[in-house]
Design a protein around this motif. Structure first.
Motif, PDB file in Angstrom:
ATOM      1  N   ILE A 150      15.556  22.238 -72.153  1.00  0.00           N
ATOM      2  CA  ILE A 150      16.160  23.429 -72.754  1.00  0.00           C
ATOM      3  C   ILE A 150      17.346  23.906 -71.929  1.00  0.00           C
ATOM      4  O   ILE A 150      18.405  24.254 -72.472  1.00  0.00           O
ATOM      5  CB  ILE A 150      15.109  24.546 -72.903  1.00  0.00           C
ATOM      6  N   ALA A 151      17.186  23.936 -70.600  1.00  0.00           N
ATOM      7  CA  ALA A 151      18.283  24.402 -69.739  1.00  0.00           C
ATOM      8  C   ALA A 151      19.511  23.530 -69.902  1.00  0.00           C
ATOM      9  O   ALA A 151      20.647  24.029 -70.002  1.00  0.00           O
ATOM     10  CB  ALA A 151      17.819  24.412 -68.286  1.00  0.00           C
ATOM     11  N   ASN A 152      19.322  22.215 -69.939  1.00  0.00           N
ATOM     12  CA  ASN A 152      20.457  21.311 -70.132  1.00  0.00           C
ATOM     13  C   ASN A 152      21.132  21.563 -71.472  1.00  0.00           C
ATOM     14  O   ASN A 152      22.368  21.576 -71.566  1.00  0.00           O
ATOM     15  CB  ASN A 152      19.989  19.850 -70.040  1.00  0.00           C
ATOM     16  N   THR A 153      20.325  21.757 -72.506  1.00  0.00           N
ATOM     17  CA  THR A 153      20.884  22.013 -73.838  1.00  0.00           C
ATOM     18  C   THR A 153      21.715  23.285 -73.851  1.00  0.00           C
ATOM     19  O   THR A 153      22.817  23.328 -74.415  1.00  0.00           O
ATOM     20  CB  THR A 153      19.758  22.115 -74.875  1.00  0.00           C
ATOM     21  N   ASP A 297      12.124  28.051 -55.832  1.00  0.00           N
ATOM     22  CA  ASP A 297      12.594  26.683 -55.633  1.00  0.00           C
ATOM     23  C   ASP A 297      12.046  25.857 -56.792  1.00  0.00           C
ATOM     24  O   ASP A 297      10.924  25.361 -56.747  1.00  0.00           O
ATOM     25  CB  ASP A 297      12.099  26.151 -54.285  1.00  0.00           C
ATOM     26  N   TRP A 298      12.838  25.723 -57.875  1.00  0.00           N
ATOM     27  CA  TRP A 298      12.337  25.100 -59.093  1.00  0.00           C
ATOM     28  C   TRP A 298      11.967  23.642 -58.880  1.00  0.00           C
ATOM     29  O   TRP A 298      11.008  23.139 -59.486  1.00  0.00           O
ATOM     30  CB  TRP A 298      13.369  25.233 -60.212  1.00  0.00           C
ATOM     31  N   ILE A 315      18.030  20.296 -62.140  1.00  0.00           N
ATOM     32  CA  ILE A 315      17.796  21.468 -61.304  1.00  0.00           C
ATOM     33  C   ILE A 315      19.018  22.374 -61.302  1.00  0.00           C
ATOM     34  O   ILE A 315      18.900  23.604 -61.388  1.00  0.00           O
ATOM     35  CB  ILE A 315      17.444  21.023 -59.869  1.00  0.00           C
ATOM     36  N   ARG A 316      20.204  21.790 -61.250  1.00  0.00           N
ATOM     37  CA  ARG A 316      21.435  22.579 -61.263  1.00  0.00           C
ATOM     38  C   ARG A 316      21.574  23.344 -62.578  1.00  0.00           C
ATOM     39  O   ARG A 316      21.972  24.514 -62.586  1.00  0.00           O
ATOM     40  CB  ARG A 316      22.642  21.661 -61.061  1.00  0.00           C
ATOM     41  N   SER A 317      21.223  22.712 -63.696  1.00  0.00           N
ATOM     42  CA  SER A 317      21.317  23.385 -65.002  1.00  0.00           C
ATOM     43  C   SER A 317      20.374  24.586 -65.059  1.00  0.00           C
ATOM     44  O   SER A 317      20.766  25.663 -65.515  1.00  0.00           O
ATOM     45  CB  SER A 317      20.967  22.401 -66.126  1.00  0.00           C
ATOM     46  N   LEU A 318      19.148  24.401 -64.590  1.00  0.00           N
ATOM     47  CA  LEU A 318      18.196  25.508 -64.618  1.00  0.00           C
ATOM     48  C   LEU A 318      18.645  26.635 -63.693  1.00  0.00           C
ATOM     49  O   LEU A 318      18.575  27.816 -64.059  1.00  0.00           O
ATOM     50  CB  LEU A 318      16.802  25.016 -64.231  1.00  0.00           C
ATOM     51  N   ASP A 319      19.122  26.294 -62.505  1.00  0.00           N
ATOM     52  CA  ASP A 319      19.607  27.317 -61.579  1.00  0.00           C
ATOM     53  C   ASP A 319      20.771  28.100 -62.187  1.00  0.00           C
ATOM     54  O   ASP A 319      20.853  29.324 -62.057  1.00  0.00           O
ATOM     55  CB  ASP A 319      20.047  26.686 -60.259  1.00  0.00           C
ATOM     56  N   GLU A 320      21.672  27.388 -62.862  1.00  0.00           N
ATOM     57  CA  GLU A 320      22.836  28.044 -63.454  1.00  0.00           C
ATOM     58  C   GLU A 320      22.420  28.958 -64.606  1.00  0.00           C
ATOM     59  O   GLU A 320      22.928  30.074 -64.746  1.00  0.00           O
ATOM     60  CB  GLU A 320      23.828  26.986 -63.951  1.00  0.00           C
ATOM     61  N   LEU A 321      21.482  28.487 -65.408  1.00  0.00           N
ATOM     62  CA  LEU A 321      21.008  29.324 -66.519  1.00  0.00           C
ATOM     63  C   LEU A 321      20.316  30.569 -65.980  1.00  0.00           C
ATOM     64  O   LEU A 321      20.545  31.685 -66.466  1.00  0.00           O
ATOM     65  CB  LEU A 321      20.043  28.516 -67.392  1.00  0.00           C
ATOM     66  N   MET A 322      19.467  30.412 -64.985  1.00  0.00           N
ATOM     67  CA  MET A 322      18.776  31.556 -64.389  1.00  0.00           C
ATOM     68  C   MET A 322      19.766  32.537 -63.764  1.00  0.00           C
ATOM     69  O   MET A 322      19.588  33.760 -63.837  1.00  0.00           O
ATOM     70  CB  MET A 322      17.779  31.082 -63.330  1.00  0.00           C
ATOM     71  N   SER A 323      20.802  32.002 -63.143  1.00  0.00           N
ATOM     72  CA  SER A 323      21.829  32.862 -62.542  1.00  0.00           C
ATOM     73  C   SER A 323      22.511  33.703 -63.612  1.00  0.00           C
ATOM     74  O   SER A 323      22.782  34.896 -63.403  1.00  0.00           O
ATOM     75  CB  SER A 323      22.856  31.995 -61.794  1.00  0.00           C
ATOM     76  N   ARG A 324      22.787  33.090 -64.754  1.00  0.00           N
ATOM     77  CA  ARG A 324      23.410  33.843 -65.853  1.00  0.00           C
ATOM     78  C   ARG A 324      22.483  34.934 -66.353  1.00  0.00           C
ATOM     79  O   ARG A 324      22.896  36.061 -66.613  1.00  0.00           O
ATOM     80  CB  ARG A 324      23.763  32.887 -66.994  1.00  0.00           C
ATOM     81  N   TRP A 325      21.204  34.625 -66.449  1.00  0.00           N
ATOM     82  CA  TRP A 325      20.235  35.625 -66.915  1.00  0.00           C
ATOM     83  C   TRP A 325      20.132  36.785 -65.931  1.00  0.00           C
ATOM     84  O   TRP A 325      20.040  37.942 -66.339  1.00  0.00           O
ATOM     85  CB  TRP A 325      18.873  34.981 -67.120  1.00  0.00           C
ATOM     86  N   ARG A 326      20.143  36.473 -64.636  1.00  0.00           N
ATOM     87  CA  ARG A 326      20.082  37.563 -63.649  1.00  0.00           C
ATOM     88  C   ARG A 326      21.313  38.447 -63.734  1.00  0.00           C
ATOM     89  O   ARG A 326      21.229  39.670 -63.542  1.00  0.00           O
ATOM     90  CB  ARG A 326      19.901  36.982 -62.250  1.00  0.00           C
ATOM     91  N   ALA A 327      22.469  37.857 -64.041  1.00  0.00           N
ATOM     92  CA  ALA A 327      23.674  38.656 -64.238  1.00  0.00           C
ATOM     93  C   ALA A 327      23.517  39.554 -65.457  1.00  0.00           C
ATOM     94  O   ALA A 327      23.941  40.730 -65.438  1.00  0.00           O
ATOM     95  CB  ALA A 327      24.893  37.738 -64.400  1.00  0.00           C
TER      96      ALA A 327
END
Length: 463
Positions: A150-153, A297-298, A315-327
């Motif tokens: 899902i994160a990659n998508t 640490d996913w 892992i990078r995709s999930l971290d980036e998606l989570m970062s956007r959500w935190r913003a």
């Protein structure tokens, strides 16, 4: 507090293959393991009282389980300071007067989980303990493939700045998002005692072929009408009445991300949790806070206890998606209806006037959502929403024996017309409404358990 009751008999445990004894056993096992770990720890001498309280909880739960099996009367809930205790006990009194207060005669969706929460709440050393957290965490760890996919998508749609997609793209993607949110509910942890991890992976499949196949199992599908409603909005607010955690909460956040990042229709999403552990996997404030934590640490989390390895790109995709959500959390685009740090528990009343101090208390009251119009603060807030999404409709329609062809509009009763309502529900309880003539009869003849397996779903809109 007024309560409007549907003109249809409720389902009771005698009508169902109740999962509650299994769930009670899992809580007992959870407390036992917790006690064992404490007793084996270096600082065990300082936790003697907690261990003793844990043993007391185990004894109470074992007695409750015995009472379920022997059709004992439901007992009054002990006062843990919450206004809802008064509401529950008043309802228990009414059931007693009607001779419907035993385990096999009382409405199925009623007292025992609130009773369990009261026991925990009255023991200070266990007051903030979620007995279902271990199950939630284990289920999420088994979801790594789905989460990374899902994160990659989502990142393929565009990362960083908001970017609105073309409308023909939006409609196709919106339909896929709605299906993803619908089937995310298939991992309600109250079903997991009888499932293994291979079953979970199957239910969480998010590939295109799986979504296409999934449409055959959607018994009512108002998704096109939902899209027409959404595209008529402009910078609107959406509310999501949360159901299960953690994978379903993740998919709810994905839908919210899609709407605010890639469409001009929605500018804010408010998420409504439960305030106490409720029906195993329901979202409490701490679940929301934990999912959006920046310290997870996913790679270690999803690989823990498995042989699966995920790529650095995953892992990078999930971290980036989570970062956007935190913003989005920081700027108010995503908002929990209560402070994410809210401790477990039902707040006490205000000035003794009988009103709820926190409107979110309503979601775990014993009555159905037919009484929502009497909750002035909550109802007024929801009337400002462009669309209110209920993850599941068991309490929305009331857990009663509606004929399956009853319209969704009729089944939600007094809630109809207050605000636009979308219900996304997989069939895991007997109540089903909104079906065409003959559908229920056909399924009952070929698949006797179709109402409760989670195999079938409903996308129901009341604009």
């Amino acid at each position: 507090m007024s309560q409007t009751v549907p003109p249809v008999a409720p389902w009771s445990p005698k009508d169902k293959d109740s999962r509650w004894p299994v769930i009670l056993t899992s809580i007992i096992d959870n407390i036992y393991r917790r006690n064992h770990n404490i007793s084996m720890g270096a600082d065990r001498d300082s936790h003697v009282d907690m261990v003793n309280n844990g043993k007391e909880l185990i004894s109470k739960l074992a007695e409750l389980k015995y009472g379920m099996a022997h059709n004992r009367a439901l007992v009054d809930l002990p006062d843990d300071g919450g206004l809802d205790i008064v509401v529950y006990n008043r309802e228990l009194k009414r059931l007693e007067e009607e001779n419907n207060n035993t385990w096999f005669t009382a409405p199925w969706l009623f007292a025992e989980y609130r009773l369990i929460r009261a026991w925990f709440a009255l023991m200070p050393l266990w007051q903030q303990y979620d007995p279902f957290l271990e199950q939630k965490t284990s289920a999420f760890k088994a979801s790594g493939n789905a989460i990374y996919h899902i994160a990659n998508t989502m990142l393929e749609l565009g990362s960083g700045e908001k970017g609105y997609l073309k409308e023909e793209q939006l409609e196709i993607l919106f339909d896929e998002m709605i299906q993803m949110c619908l089937w995310g509910n298939a991992t309600d942890l109250s079903l997991l005692p009888t499932m293994d991890y291979s079953d979970i992976h199957t239910l969480q499949s998010v590939g295109k072929a799986a979504r296409a196949a999934g449409q055959a199992f959607i018994l009512r599908n108002d998704s096109k009408a939902v899209w027409q409603l959404v595209r008529s909005l402009k910078d609107a607010r959406i509310d999501i009445i949360l159901d299960n955690s953690p994978l379903q909460l993740f998919t709810d956040l994905v839908l919210a991300d899609f709407l605010v990042t890639h469409t001009p229709f929605v500018s804010q999403v408010i998420f409504h949790p439960k305030l106490i552990p409720w029906f195993v996997s329901d979202v409490v404030p701490g679940d929301y806070a934990a999912l959006l934590s920046s310290s997870t640490d996913w790679a270690s989390f999803f690989n823990s206890g498995t042989s699966e390895e995920h790529s650095k790109d995953d892992i990078r995709s999930l971290d980036e998606l989570m970062s956007r959500w935190r913003a989005y959390v920081s700027d108010g685009t995503f908002k929990l209806a209560v402070d994410p740090s809210t401790p477990l528990g039902i707040p006490s009343p205000t000035e003794g006037d009988g009103t709820l101090k926190t409107a979110e208390t309503f979601w775990t009251l014993p009555n159905s959502f037919w009484s929502l119009p009497s909750q002035e603060i909550l109802c007024t807030s929801l009337k400002g929403s462009g669309l209110v999404i209920f993850k599941g409709d068991l309490k929305l329609t009331a857990d009663v024996k509606w004929p399956p062809t009853t319209s969704f509009s009729d089944a939600i009763g007094p809630v109809r017309g207050l605000f636009p309502i979308l219900s996304l529900r997989t069939c895991k309880a007997e109540v089903v409404v909104g079906l065409e003539e003959g559908v229920a009869e056909r399924l009952s003849a070929t698949e006797p358990g179709w109402r409760v397996t989670g195999k079938y779903g409903l996308i129901s809109l009341e604009p």
